[in-house]
Design an enzyme around this catalytic site. Sequence first.
Site, PDB file in Angstrom:
ATOM      1  N   LYS A 263       0.342  99.984  35.460  1.00  0.00           N
ATOM      2  CA  LYS A 263       1.739  99.702  35.608  1.00  0.00           C
ATOM      3  C   LYS A 263       1.821  98.276  35.032  1.00  0.00           C
ATOM      4  O   LYS A 263       0.962  97.527  34.780  1.00  0.00           O
ATOM      5  CB  LYS A 263       1.808  99.119  37.170  1.00  0.00           C
ATOM      6  CG  LYS A 263       1.818 100.333  38.100  1.00  0.00           C
ATOM      7  CD  LYS A 263       1.944  99.902  39.544  1.00  0.00           C
ATOM      8  CE  LYS A 263       1.867 101.238  40.437  1.00  0.00           C
ATOM      9  NZ  LYS A 263       3.228 102.071  40.590  1.00  0.00           N
ATOM     10  N   ARG A 337       0.244 111.737  45.139  1.00  0.00           N
ATOM     11  CA  ARG A 337       0.442 112.898  45.442  1.00  0.00           C
ATOM     12  C   ARG A 337      -0.703 113.864  45.273  1.00  0.00           C
ATOM     13  O   ARG A 337      -0.808 114.723  46.007  1.00  0.00           O
ATOM     14  CB  ARG A 337       1.621 113.755  44.717  1.00  0.00           C
ATOM     15  CG  ARG A 337       1.540 113.435  43.188  1.00  0.00           C
ATOM     16  CD  ARG A 337       2.658 113.512  42.327  1.00  0.00           C
ATOM     17  NE  ARG A 337       3.619 112.462  42.448  1.00  0.00           N
ATOM     18  CZ  ARG A 337       4.784 112.309  41.884  1.00  0.00           C
ATOM     19  NH1 ARG A 337       5.251 113.315  41.267  1.00  0.00           N
ATOM     20  NH2 ARG A 337       5.121 111.149  41.864  1.00  0.00           N
TER      21      ARG A 337
HETATM   22  N1  BES Z   1       2.663 103.499  44.722  1.00  0.00           N
HETATM   23  C1  BES Z   1       3.524 103.989  43.752  1.00  0.00           C
HETATM   24  C2  BES Z   1       5.042 103.928  44.209  1.00  0.00           C
HETATM   25  C3  BES Z   1       5.681 102.591  44.711  1.00  0.00           C
HETATM   26  C4  BES Z   1       6.494 102.056  43.865  1.00  0.00           C
HETATM   27  C5  BES Z   1       5.436 102.119  45.876  1.00  0.00           C
HETATM   28  C6  BES Z   1       7.054 100.967  44.221  1.00  0.00           C
HETATM   29  C7  BES Z   1       6.094 101.138  46.363  1.00  0.00           C
HETATM   30  C8  BES Z   1       6.765 100.529  45.696  1.00  0.00           C
HETATM   31  C9  BES Z   1       3.289 105.293  43.155  1.00  0.00           C
HETATM   32  O1  BES Z   1       1.973 105.720  43.124  1.00  0.00           O
HETATM   33  C10 BES Z   1       3.813 105.424  41.996  1.00  0.00           C
HETATM   34  O2  BES Z   1       3.101 104.536  40.885  1.00  0.00           O
HETATM   35  N2  BES Z   1       4.895 106.112  41.527  1.00  0.00           N
HETATM   36  C11 BES Z   1       5.385 106.585  40.194  1.00  0.00           C
HETATM   37  C12 BES Z   1       5.382 108.080  40.187  1.00  0.00           C
HETATM   38  C13 BES Z   1       5.755 108.342  38.693  1.00  0.00           C
HETATM   39  C14 BES Z   1       4.723 107.725  37.454  1.00  0.00           C
HETATM   40  C15 BES Z   1       5.952 109.810  38.597  1.00  0.00           C
HETATM   41  C16 BES Z   1       6.748 105.783  40.360  1.00  0.00           C
HETATM   42  O3  BES Z   1       7.262 105.728  41.284  1.00  0.00           O
HETATM   43  O4  BES Z   1       7.274 105.109  39.304  1.00  0.00           O
HETATM   44 MN    MN Z   2       1.077 104.809  41.247  1.00  0.00          MN
END
Ligand code: BES
Ligand code: MN
Length: 485
Positions: A263, A337
Amino acid sequence: MLAIRLVSGSTRPDALVLPIRLGGPDAPPALVPTAVPPDGDVRAAATALLPAARLTGAAGEIREHLRPGEAPSRLWLLGVGDGDEAAWRSAGAALARAGKDETQITISVPDGSESALRGLAEGLLLGSYRFRLTEAGARPALARVDVLVADPDALADTLAAARVTAEMTRLARDLTNTPSSTKHPAWFADQVAAAADRPDLHLRVRGPEELSAEGFGGILAVGGGSVQGPRLVELDWRPAGARTHVVLVGKGITFDTGGISIKPVPAMKLMRKDMAGAAAVVAATLGAAALRLPVRITTLAPLAENMVSGSAFRPGDVIRHYGGLTSESTNSDAEGRLVLADAMAYAVRELKPDLLVDLATLTGANAVALGKRHAALYAENDDLAADLLAAITAAGERAWRMPLADDYLEYLASDVADLHSSPARGAGSVVAALFLREFTGDLRDRWAHLDMSAPSWSDDVHGELTRGATGWGVRGLLRWLATLG
Ligand code: BES
Ligand code: MN
Ligand code: ZN
């Protein structure tokens, strides 16, 4: 935690709070009739103050009036809006903040009103929440609130239930606010063990060896990049005579770097909150046990730290989940997931519950679609969706139902595995829900998913929410569980 006592009889406290109801076009804001009326002169004094106090009576408005040399020496007028539970909850939170430098305050409430008391108590206990790791900084002095009622015994259970709800919400906030240097998977499991240390709660914690022996490929893949190995917490509340069995599953990523698909800085900043789903389901289960709710609950918290290292799973890896379904993962940041899929498949195959509900900080898309305060609710079953929404709303939380759009299913197709876990098309929160649905087996119509990434955290003080973790889900789940027999 702040102590709340029910007291009867007329007292002459130092600081007395009197509720004021919302005014309208024809009715100015006015004192709410209370179970224990303040002495005549106090009531008259408060009434006389109203016109000059410039209150509307909106929930949470507060005016303090000093009366040197008299008793009470301070009179507080507290807006309680239309007097429903939510308004009392806001009023209670506002009172906790305004009264933080007092040591004790007394409040008079309407006669026999369980919802007012419940809202007030939850508001006080949640609004006064602080998370601090050190003693530095001002702590609220407020130690005790006395609530004047006609019959304390008649309201004792209501207060006790509100206290359990608030205490468990505070526990979820504590767990979620804790820095990830502390709360690795084994630590989280130890916290559950400490909190669940009573003979009627059963806990099993699986470590990497057991996870591997039993085929939990998703949890192992996501947890593989960290020196802190993954865990699967299984907590069981099994009251005698329960006719319904609910499995709750909560995403427990103790820190989400995104893994190899790392990230960017702003997106990683708050990723210690990525176990808020696990915290909520554990806390709700502990609350259900404390309240002795007559429903069997098994809670599963797959715990892993999604890190970047030589042992981390890679984009393009194919994962074999519990039960045998495989998924192709092209983005290691779609890790939630993967761990949920294992836990859900295990629940469906081995636990065979009546109902399955999962809570997860699953996608950033939750906030894109609904803003910062609503969770996204997914369910095939309209009754289950309606029941959950009703309980969540009544408890003072918010969710909005979203579609499990079948036409996006094709985006989950993979050339090399049963499923693709992070499709580039379709709506982010919806396709994540569709991915999870593939692991629900015969429970497809008895499953609900709550993507609560957005409401799990609050950037500002708002009603009973303090800055930081909100404990979202604990209150709504407890209300919903209380409706099941
Ligand atoms: N933990 C994150 C989602 C998240 C984002 C929670 C902001 C709280 C605040 C999750 O694991 C994630 O990174 N999701 C991705 C999914 C994508 C890679 C398909 C996302 O939401 O960008
Ligand atoms: Mn994630
Ligand atoms: Zn995550």
